[in-house]
Design a protein around this motif. Structure first.
Motif, PDB file in Angstrom:
ATOM      1  N   PRO A  96      16.504  32.111 152.926  1.00 32.68           N
ATOM      2  CA  PRO A  96      15.916  31.095 153.789  1.00 32.68           C
ATOM      3  C   PRO A  96      14.912  31.659 154.793  1.00 32.68           C
ATOM      4  N   ARG A  97      14.877  32.971 154.969  1.00 29.23           N
ATOM      5  CA  ARG A  97      13.893  33.578 155.871  1.00 29.23           C
ATOM      6  C   ARG A  97      12.493  33.431 155.302  1.00 29.23           C
ATOM      7  N   THR A  98      12.377  33.572 153.976  1.00 25.88           N
ATOM      8  CA  THR A  98      11.069  33.602 153.316  1.00 25.88           C
ATOM      9  C   THR A  98      10.814  32.410 152.406  1.00 25.88           C
ATOM     10  N   GLY A  99      11.849  31.610 152.136  1.00 23.38           N
ATOM     11  CA  GLY A  99      11.702  30.501 151.196  1.00 23.38           C
ATOM     12  C   GLY A  99      11.506  30.995 149.777  1.00 23.38           C
ATOM     13  N   SER A 100      12.200  32.073 149.455  1.00 24.85           N
ATOM     14  CA  SER A 100      12.084  32.652 148.119  1.00 24.85           C
ATOM     15  C   SER A 100      13.440  33.194 147.688  1.00 24.85           C
ATOM     16  N   GLY A 101      13.479  33.715 146.485  1.00 22.03           N
ATOM     17  CA  GLY A 101      14.709  34.302 145.984  1.00 22.03           C
ATOM     18  C   GLY A 101      14.488  34.983 144.661  1.00 22.03           C
ATOM     19  N   ALA A 102      15.580  35.406 144.053  1.00 19.74           N
ATOM     20  CA  ALA A 102      15.520  36.096 142.771  1.00 19.74           C
ATOM     21  C   ALA A 102      16.817  35.887 142.018  1.00 19.74           C
ATOM     22  N   VAL A 103      16.718  35.898 140.702  1.00 22.92           N
ATOM     23  CA  VAL A 103      17.885  35.873 139.824  1.00 22.92           C
ATOM     24  C   VAL A 103      17.838  37.168 139.025  1.00 22.92           C
ATOM     25  N   LEU A 104      18.909  37.935 139.138  1.00 21.90           N
ATOM     26  CA  LEU A 104      18.995  39.217 138.446  1.00 21.90           C
ATOM     27  C   LEU A 104      20.036  39.129 137.345  1.00 21.90           C
ATOM     28  N   SER A 105      19.752  39.740 136.198  1.00 22.96           N
ATOM     29  CA  SER A 105      20.657  39.665 135.050  1.00 22.96           C
ATOM     30  C   SER A 105      20.416  40.854 134.126  1.00 22.96           C
ATOM     31  N   PRO A 111      20.916  56.449 134.873  1.00 27.62           N
ATOM     32  CA  PRO A 111      21.582  57.660 135.373  1.00 27.62           C
ATOM     33  C   PRO A 111      22.300  57.435 136.715  1.00 27.62           C
ATOM     34  N   GLU A 112      21.831  56.461 137.496  1.00 30.23           N
ATOM     35  CA  GLU A 112      22.453  56.161 138.796  1.00 30.23           C
ATOM     36  C   GLU A 112      23.614  55.172 138.667  1.00 30.23           C
ATOM     37  N   GLY A 113      23.855  54.660 137.463  1.00 29.87           N
ATOM     38  CA  GLY A 113      24.917  53.685 137.241  1.00 29.87           C
ATOM     39  C   GLY A 113      24.352  52.388 136.716  1.00 29.87           C
ATOM     40  N   PRO A 114      25.205  51.386 136.473  1.00 32.44           N
ATOM     41  CA  PRO A 114      24.735  50.103 135.950  1.00 32.44           C
ATOM     42  C   PRO A 114      23.771  49.429 136.926  1.00 32.44           C
ATOM     43  N   ARG A 115      22.730  48.829 136.378  1.00 28.44           N
ATOM     44  CA  ARG A 115      21.730  48.111 137.182  1.00 28.44           C
ATOM     45  C   ARG A 115      21.299  46.861 136.424  1.00 28.44           C
ATOM     46  N   TYR A 116      20.778  45.888 137.179  1.00 29.70           N
ATOM     47  CA  TYR A 116      20.207  44.702 136.539  1.00 29.70           C
ATOM     48  C   TYR A 116      18.848  45.081 135.957  1.00 29.70           C
ATOM     49  N   GLY A 117      18.616  44.665 134.707  1.00 30.80           N
ATOM     50  CA  GLY A 117      17.367  44.980 134.027  1.00 30.80           C
ATOM     51  C   GLY A 117      16.316  43.895 134.140  1.00 30.80           C
ATOM     52  N   THR A 118      16.737  42.673 134.468  1.00 33.65           N
ATOM     53  CA  THR A 118      15.795  41.551 134.545  1.00 33.65           C
ATOM     54  C   THR A 118      15.873  40.934 135.929  1.00 33.65           C
ATOM     55  N   ARG A 119      14.690  40.709 136.513  1.00 33.57           N
ATOM     56  CA  ARG A 119      14.599  40.040 137.816  1.00 33.57           C
ATOM     57  C   ARG A 119      13.558  38.944 137.702  1.00 33.57           C
ATOM     58  N   LYS A 120      13.975  37.711 138.019  1.00 33.27           N
ATOM     59  CA  LYS A 120      13.054  36.572 138.008  1.00 33.27           C
ATOM     60  C   LYS A 120      12.967  36.029 139.430  1.00 33.27           C
ATOM     61  N   ASP A 121      11.821  36.241 140.050  1.00 36.02           N
ATOM     62  CA  ASP A 121      11.588  35.763 141.412  1.00 36.02           C
ATOM     63  C   ASP A 121      11.227  34.288 141.396  1.00 36.02           C
ATOM     64  N   PHE A 122      11.531  33.588 142.489  1.00 34.48           N
ATOM     65  CA  PHE A 122      11.169  32.181 142.609  1.00 34.48           C
ATOM     66  C   PHE A 122      10.839  31.865 144.062  1.00 34.48           C
ATOM     67  N   LEU A 123      10.132  30.777 144.246  1.00 31.02           N
ATOM     68  CA  LEU A 123       9.837  30.230 145.567  1.00 31.02           C
ATOM     69  C   LEU A 123      10.569  28.919 145.717  1.00 31.02           C
ATOM     70  N   TYR A 124      11.006  28.611 146.924  1.00 31.87           N
ATOM     71  CA  TYR A 124      11.622  27.316 147.161  1.00 31.87           C
ATOM     72  C   TYR A 124      10.628  26.238 146.751  1.00 31.87           C
ATOM     73  N   GLY A 125      11.121  25.229 146.078  1.00 35.53           N
ATOM     74  CA  GLY A 125      10.290  24.168 145.524  1.00 35.53           C
ATOM     75  C   GLY A 125      10.216  24.259 144.007  1.00 35.53           C
ATOM     76  N   GLU A 126      10.512  25.447 143.456  1.00 33.98           N
ATOM     77  CA  GLU A 126      10.517  25.632 142.006  1.00 33.98           C
ATOM     78  C   GLU A 126      11.938  25.433 141.473  1.00 33.98           C
ATOM     79  N   ASP A 127      12.043  25.088 140.210  1.00 30.58           N
ATOM     80  CA  ASP A 127      13.341  25.073 139.549  1.00 30.58           C
ATOM     81  C   ASP A 127      13.738  26.509 139.256  1.00 30.58           C
ATOM     82  N   VAL A 128      15.027  26.790 139.351  1.00 33.52           N
ATOM     83  CA  VAL A 128      15.518  28.139 139.095  1.00 33.52           C
ATOM     84  C   VAL A 128      16.686  28.047 138.112  1.00 33.52           C
ATOM     85  N   THR A 129      16.728  28.966 137.160  1.00 36.51           N
ATOM     86  CA  THR A 129      17.804  29.006 136.176  1.00 36.51           C
ATOM     87  C   THR A 129      18.772  30.116 136.545  1.00 36.51           C
TER      88      THR A 129
END
Length: 144
Positions: A96-105, A111-129
């Protein structure tokens, strides 16, 4: 987390299951890998809520966080690192600070351990899955 009132008519059994889950677990994921996390919202299959004891983090379909004003790095850095280690397949961040977000999957090993490989950024006002659901972010509140 907002849970429907006791007199909710539509899907009342689901709301009761959510109430029972929150009361039973106190909203805390069990300690695993030396860490304990408190997601703002947990998405879990109804059948996985019927087990005794704490819910296995790997049973979560998704964890959803709303970034706090006071400690944004907790959601954007620490939990981005910790949730794939716990095996949470989808992590959605609403800021809510920036009106944005991300979905990681798509957890993958590094080598540093498990990590999310996909990041989909969005802005408030858009549909997000998030996992199997698409939601509107129209009208989401922002910090003043």
């Amino acid at each position: 987390m907002t849970i429907a009132p006791d007199d909710a008519r539509c899907d009342a059994h689901l709301y009761q299951a959510m109430r029972d889950f929150v009361a039973h677990t106190d909203g805390v994921l069990p300690v695993q890998h030396g860490m304990m996390r408190h997601p703002d919202v947990r998405v879990i299959a109804e059948t996985d809520m019927e087990v005794a004891g704490s819910v296995d983090p790997q049973a979560l379909i998704a964890a959803i966080e709303v970034v706090s004003r006071s400690n944004p790095d907790n959601d954007w850095v620490s939990k981005v690192r910790d949730y794939p280690l716990l095996g949470i397949p989808v992590y959605a961040i609403f800021d809510p600070r920036t009106g944005s977000g991300a979905v990681l999957s798509d957890i993958h090993r590094t080598p540093e351990g498990p990590r999310y490989g996909t990041r989909k950024d969005f802005l408030y006002g858009e549909d997000v899955t998030i996992a199997e659901w698409t939601i509107s972010t129209d009208g989401l509140p922002r910090y003043a």
